[in-house]
Design a protein around this motif. Sequence first.
Motif, PDB file in Angstrom:
ATOM      1  N   LEU A 132       1.116  10.827   3.099  1.00  0.00           N
ATOM      2  CA  LEU A 132       1.322   9.413   2.787  1.00  0.00           C
ATOM      3  C   LEU A 132       0.549   8.519   3.746  1.00  0.00           C
ATOM      4  O   LEU A 132      -0.064   7.524   3.343  1.00  0.00           O
ATOM      5  CB  LEU A 132       2.816   9.082   2.842  1.00  0.00           C
ATOM      6  N   VAL A 133       0.581   8.879   5.035  1.00  0.00           N
ATOM      7  CA  VAL A 133      -0.147   8.080   6.017  1.00  0.00           C
ATOM      8  C   VAL A 133      -1.645   8.144   5.764  1.00  0.00           C
ATOM      9  O   VAL A 133      -2.349   7.127   5.713  1.00  0.00           O
ATOM     10  CB  VAL A 133       0.190   8.551   7.443  1.00  0.00           C
ATOM     11  N   ALA A 134      -2.161   9.393   5.590  1.00  0.00           N
ATOM     12  CA  ALA A 134      -3.604   9.580   5.497  1.00  0.00           C
ATOM     13  C   ALA A 134      -4.164   9.185   4.140  1.00  0.00           C
ATOM     14  O   ALA A 134      -5.270   8.634   4.055  1.00  0.00           O
ATOM     15  CB  ALA A 134      -3.953  11.040   5.796  1.00  0.00           C
ATOM     16  N   ALA A 135      -3.422   9.467   3.065  1.00  0.00           N
ATOM     17  CA  ALA A 135      -3.963   9.266   1.721  1.00  0.00           C
ATOM     18  C   ALA A 135      -3.565   7.937   1.094  1.00  0.00           C
ATOM     19  O   ALA A 135      -4.172   7.517   0.108  1.00  0.00           O
ATOM     20  CB  ALA A 135      -3.522  10.405   0.800  1.00  0.00           C
ATOM     21  N   VAL A 136      -2.552   7.272   1.638  1.00  0.00           N
ATOM     22  CA  VAL A 136      -2.122   5.978   1.082  1.00  0.00           C
ATOM     23  C   VAL A 136      -2.185   4.888   2.144  1.00  0.00           C
ATOM     24  O   VAL A 136      -2.794   3.835   1.936  1.00  0.00           O
ATOM     25  CB  VAL A 136      -0.693   6.075   0.492  1.00  0.00           C
ATOM     26  N   GLY A 137      -1.553   5.129   3.297  1.00  0.00           N
ATOM     27  CA  GLY A 137      -1.482   4.097   4.320  1.00  0.00           C
ATOM     28  C   GLY A 137      -2.829   3.715   4.895  1.00  0.00           C
ATOM     29  O   GLY A 137      -3.179   2.525   4.954  1.00  0.00           O
ATOM     30  N   ILE A 138      -3.616   4.704   5.326  1.00  0.00           N
ATOM     31  CA  ILE A 138      -4.921   4.420   5.931  1.00  0.00           C
ATOM     32  C   ILE A 138      -5.860   3.715   4.950  1.00  0.00           C
ATOM     33  O   ILE A 138      -6.527   2.731   5.320  1.00  0.00           O
ATOM     34  CB  ILE A 138      -5.555   5.709   6.474  1.00  0.00           C
ATOM     35  N   PRO A 139      -5.969   4.157   3.677  1.00  0.00           N
ATOM     36  CA  PRO A 139      -6.828   3.403   2.742  1.00  0.00           C
ATOM     37  C   PRO A 139      -6.404   1.953   2.562  1.00  0.00           C
ATOM     38  O   PRO A 139      -7.260   1.072   2.415  1.00  0.00           O
ATOM     39  CB  PRO A 139      -6.691   4.201   1.436  1.00  0.00           C
ATOM     40  N   VAL A 166      -2.433  -7.444  18.808  1.00  0.00           N
ATOM     41  CA  VAL A 166      -0.978  -7.262  18.696  1.00  0.00           C
ATOM     42  C   VAL A 166      -0.515  -7.584  17.280  1.00  0.00           C
ATOM     43  O   VAL A 166       0.268  -6.834  16.664  1.00  0.00           O
ATOM     44  CB  VAL A 166      -0.238  -8.137  19.726  1.00  0.00           C
ATOM     45  N   PHE A 167      -1.003  -8.715  16.742  1.00  0.00           N
ATOM     46  CA  PHE A 167      -0.613  -9.100  15.382  1.00  0.00           C
ATOM     47  C   PHE A 167      -1.075  -8.062  14.362  1.00  0.00           C
ATOM     48  O   PHE A 167      -0.316  -7.653  13.482  1.00  0.00           O
ATOM     49  CB  PHE A 167      -1.198 -10.473  15.049  1.00  0.00           C
ATOM     50  N   LEU A 168      -2.321  -7.631  14.490  1.00  0.00           N
ATOM     51  CA  LEU A 168      -2.844  -6.652  13.545  1.00  0.00           C
ATOM     52  C   LEU A 168      -2.145  -5.302  13.711  1.00  0.00           C
ATOM     53  O   LEU A 168      -1.892  -4.601  12.721  1.00  0.00           O
ATOM     54  CB  LEU A 168      -4.352  -6.492  13.733  1.00  0.00           C
ATOM     55  N   GLY A 169      -1.799  -4.926  14.953  1.00  0.00           N
ATOM     56  CA  GLY A 169      -1.066  -3.678  15.176  1.00  0.00           C
ATOM     57  C   GLY A 169       0.308  -3.717  14.549  1.00  0.00           C
ATOM     58  O   GLY A 169       0.759  -2.739  13.939  1.00  0.00           O
ATOM     59  N   ALA A 170       0.996  -4.871  14.671  1.00  0.00           N
ATOM     60  CA  ALA A 170       2.307  -5.014  14.040  1.00  0.00           C
ATOM     61  C   ALA A 170       2.191  -4.944  12.522  1.00  0.00           C
ATOM     62  O   ALA A 170       3.043  -4.347  11.845  1.00  0.00           O
ATOM     63  CB  ALA A 170       2.954  -6.332  14.470  1.00  0.00           C
ATOM     64  N   THR A 171       1.129  -5.541  11.992  1.00  0.00           N
ATOM     65  CA  THR A 171       0.915  -5.479  10.546  1.00  0.00           C
ATOM     66  C   THR A 171       0.662  -4.045  10.083  1.00  0.00           C
ATOM     67  O   THR A 171       1.177  -3.609   9.046  1.00  0.00           O
ATOM     68  CB  THR A 171      -0.277  -6.372  10.154  1.00  0.00           C
ATOM     69  N   GLU A 172      -0.139  -3.314  10.852  1.00  0.00           N
ATOM     70  CA  GLU A 172      -0.398  -1.912  10.507  1.00  0.00           C
ATOM     71  C   GLU A 172       0.889  -1.094  10.542  1.00  0.00           C
ATOM     72  O   GLU A 172       1.131  -0.263   9.652  1.00  0.00           O
ATOM     73  CB  GLU A 172      -1.428  -1.324  11.464  1.00  0.00           C
ATOM     74  N   LEU A 173       1.712  -1.312  11.550  1.00  0.00           N
ATOM     75  CA  LEU A 173       2.993  -0.605  11.631  1.00  0.00           C
ATOM     76  C   LEU A 173       3.875  -0.948  10.439  1.00  0.00           C
ATOM     77  O   LEU A 173       4.542  -0.074   9.865  1.00  0.00           O
ATOM     78  CB  LEU A 173       3.703  -0.973  12.935  1.00  0.00           C
ATOM     79  N   LEU A 174       3.873  -2.225  10.030  1.00  0.00           N
ATOM     80  CA  LEU A 174       4.655  -2.641   8.867  1.00  0.00           C
ATOM     81  C   LEU A 174       4.163  -1.938   7.606  1.00  0.00           C
ATOM     82  O   LEU A 174       4.964  -1.437   6.803  1.00  0.00           O
ATOM     83  CB  LEU A 174       4.571  -4.157   8.703  1.00  0.00           C
ATOM     84  N   VAL A 175       2.849  -1.879   7.422  1.00  0.00           N
ATOM     85  CA  VAL A 175       2.289  -1.245   6.223  1.00  0.00           C
ATOM     86  C   VAL A 175       2.628   0.246   6.195  1.00  0.00           C
ATOM     87  O   VAL A 175       3.100   0.782   5.178  1.00  0.00           O
ATOM     88  CB  VAL A 175       0.762  -1.455   6.173  1.00  0.00           C
ATOM     89  N   ILE A 176       2.392   0.937   7.312  1.00  0.00           N
ATOM     90  CA  ILE A 176       2.653   2.378   7.363  1.00  0.00           C
ATOM     91  C   ILE A 176       4.139   2.654   7.161  1.00  0.00           C
ATOM     92  O   ILE A 176       4.517   3.578   6.417  1.00  0.00           O
ATOM     93  CB  ILE A 176       2.165   2.964   8.699  1.00  0.00           C
ATOM     94  N   GLY A 230       7.512   6.287  -0.047  1.00  0.00           N
ATOM     95  CA  GLY A 230       7.090   7.630  -0.423  1.00  0.00           C
ATOM     96  C   GLY A 230       8.119   8.693  -0.149  1.00  0.00           C
ATOM     97  O   GLY A 230       8.161   9.719  -0.849  1.00  0.00           O
ATOM     98  N   LEU A 231       8.976   8.492   0.864  1.00  0.00           N
ATOM     99  CA  LEU A 231       9.986   9.495   1.205  1.00  0.00           C
ATOM    100  C   LEU A 231      11.300   9.279   0.477  1.00  0.00           C
ATOM    101  O   LEU A 231      12.284   9.968   0.764  1.00  0.00           O
ATOM    102  CB  LEU A 231      10.240   9.470   2.718  1.00  0.00           C
ATOM    103  N   ALA A 232      11.326   8.361  -0.459  1.00  0.00           N
ATOM    104  CA  ALA A 232      12.565   8.096  -1.197  1.00  0.00           C
ATOM    105  C   ALA A 232      13.057   9.343  -1.930  1.00  0.00           C
ATOM    106  O   ALA A 232      14.262   9.633  -1.950  1.00  0.00           O
ATOM    107  CB  ALA A 232      12.351   6.953  -2.192  1.00  0.00           C
TER     108      ALA A 232
END
Length: 820
Positions: free
Chosen positions: A343-350, A412-422, A429-431
């Motif tokens: 999920l991280v590599a194939a959905v989150g990173i793209p 910091v803002f972009l890192g928080a956004t990335e954490l939110l997206v992932i 995906g883990l539902a």
Amino acid sequence: MAWIVFTVSAACLLRRRAQSVFILALGALFILGALRIQAGDVDPVNDSGISRFTDGTEVLVTAHVTREGTPQEDSPGDFRQRLDLETEQIDQGNGKFSIHSGLRISIYDQRTPEMLHSQESGPAHLFRYGERLRFPTKLSAPRNFRNPGAFDYRSYLSESAISALGSVKSANVEVLPGFAGSRSEFWRSRIHRSIIEKVHTLWPPREAALMDAMVIGEDTFIHRPTRADFQRSGTYHVLVVSGMNVSILALVTFWFLRWMRIGDLIAGTITVLLMVAYAFLTALGPPVWRATLMLALYLGARLLYREKSMLNAIGAAAIGLLIVNPQVLFGASFQLTFLCVCLVAAVGIPILERTTLPFARGSRHLDSISYDLVLPAKVTQCRLELRMIAGRLHRWFGERVPLPALAFASRVFLGATELLVISTVMQIGLALPMAYYFHRATVVGLPANMLVLPLMEILMPAAVTAMALSYVFPALAKIPALISGAALEGIAGAVRCLGGLHIADLRVPTPGATVILLTALSIVLAMALVRRRLLLAVIGLLALSSSAIWLYVVPPQPRILPTVLEMTAIDVGQGDSILLVSPAGHTLLVDAGGLPWWVHSELNIGEDVVSPYLWSRGISRLDAIAITHAHADHMGGASAILANFRPRELWLGADSSEPQMQALVQQAKELGVRVIHRHAGDQFEFGGSEVRVLAPGGESAPVRRNDESLVMKFIYRKTAVLLEGDAEKKSEQQIAQEQPDADLLKVAHHGSATSTIPELLATVHPRYAVISVGVRNSYGHPRAEVLARLADSHVMTYRTDLNGAVTFYLNGKNVNPALP
């Protein structure tokens, strides 16, 4: 032969049909894995040689410790230690037998207050790895609750090579001379024990318990309410040592070594070796070793190709693990790890590559004009605007501060956004696995992980640093200990706050096969489309989100038969729990099983046994729950049932002043459950069936609490079932006067000699009977005389200790029993 055919076919088509070769290679790998499972040798430590001694008779066991458990004190003077042993010899009295099998023993040491204050009373002996022991005990075979959806406890123990269980008092254990085992494991156990002692020196008990679990993988001191809070908040993964811990430690270690200007090759090698040592020290098995293998592959690829492909790393690690042990494919741990990384590599990173990652790269070197030329136009425009803002701030903060500060704030803002997206991708995906394996909808998982994960990145390196320094500079170790303690308090506070919310305790039944298939397809679709055109990417993400919402919002269709009255005696061991489904589909649970209040066990029959059975039937809500009387083996699991299934009504018999019953009534009122007291003479309709209450009467208080039992007769057309609870002779004599003719009898009080009197059988004259009873229980239930009475009355009798869960269908004309 099939593997040879697939392999040769793939080799022949290698240069002409690449896609066909790929499919054939996957087929060959699948067949090879099936062959590996079928041809695998049985572990000699986990054989069945010990099974003939698990009949409840006392034997004298000689064994050596293969895994030492951390001792714990349940109360002052009450010490317990769990040990895994490998038997060497078993003396049964009529002979000595050389048996090599896995054995799990609970050793206890109970001391009175006088003994604790006695000068002669020393500390309890702690048993260590490699020690040879001799002790008397009664062995028992691991037993599963034989219900659909039940946890496979026997297979769980089998993974640790455990074939039998037992317990013994510490004073009865003799330590024999000699050592048995490997020196490497001896030193691992010794270091592991030393680290735990350091943890309890550096932090107070409550924090130390969490540190044990999060850092070193020792969960002995974690109690069930704490686990429940982490599970409800969707952050349970931080409470156990997993791949996340390995990743955090590896990242910090590698970054620190590179900061020390050590080359990539040496830094990567040191990092991998330290992570291997960490995996060996925790001894938590596949999850940690899997993460270590992925780490080594990732760093190797980074050194060779300078590429950071997590998909390749997880794929290579998965193939390696499947070749070694194909059965890990069917384990929840492997599936969750594999799905998380995919999920991280194939959905989150793209997604990040389309949104934040270009701007994250652009936030570096803001003072470099030449760097603007190699960046996308939007990113360059953002850099120009940041420089303009910095220029406006020069008059107040000087020329050196504004631009670096803006760059830092952007990262910091972009890192928080990335954490939110992932985190969002992970929660969605883990539902499916969360619903299937844990029956939980982690509604608050997203905000909880947003708070917990950054703190975990502080806690892990600080805690490890504190432990390392405590061996050489104890005073200096207090600084990182304080930092990690503060991070731990933040994690615990977030978990308690969010896990305690009412919405966090949302439970879901087992998804149906169609829902599982569609959800899996939506995950694959999202992975395939997220890198395509924007419209296709949005369609894939919407499909993934819709599947998660469907799992949480739309309950599956309960698996029940229409137009019949169903009665199922659920296997809850020595206790009672009966599911009744009316002809109209209304559901009633009569009792919820439970363990005696004095038993030192965190097993919750309502949560761990009854709820999984109901969820396996697709039941998400109950219409009513009835508690026959205030005994733990009938009402102990009721609290979990109220929380998980939110019934509309709670039926009770006689009023009880027992604190446990009062707490249950209070919980029902808080949940909006209507509390109804039923008494003899009550008659009402329940979902197309007629209910007659035969006991308790209201004229006088019974001498025995069992005679307070709520006794009900359910009638559907010309068939009926009589549920007696634990009614004994006095109550049964009154019931017999009502002429309660019934086709099916739930035998009272687990087959005790004080119940099922001949007068009752003569008036009920049932065709079938069922006894809810535990295997080899200490009460001797069911008693031989009761079984004889039933046999003399020509009653076909079923027992949950022999038959597991037993279901009876009353169609209005006859009764049809069915076993699972």
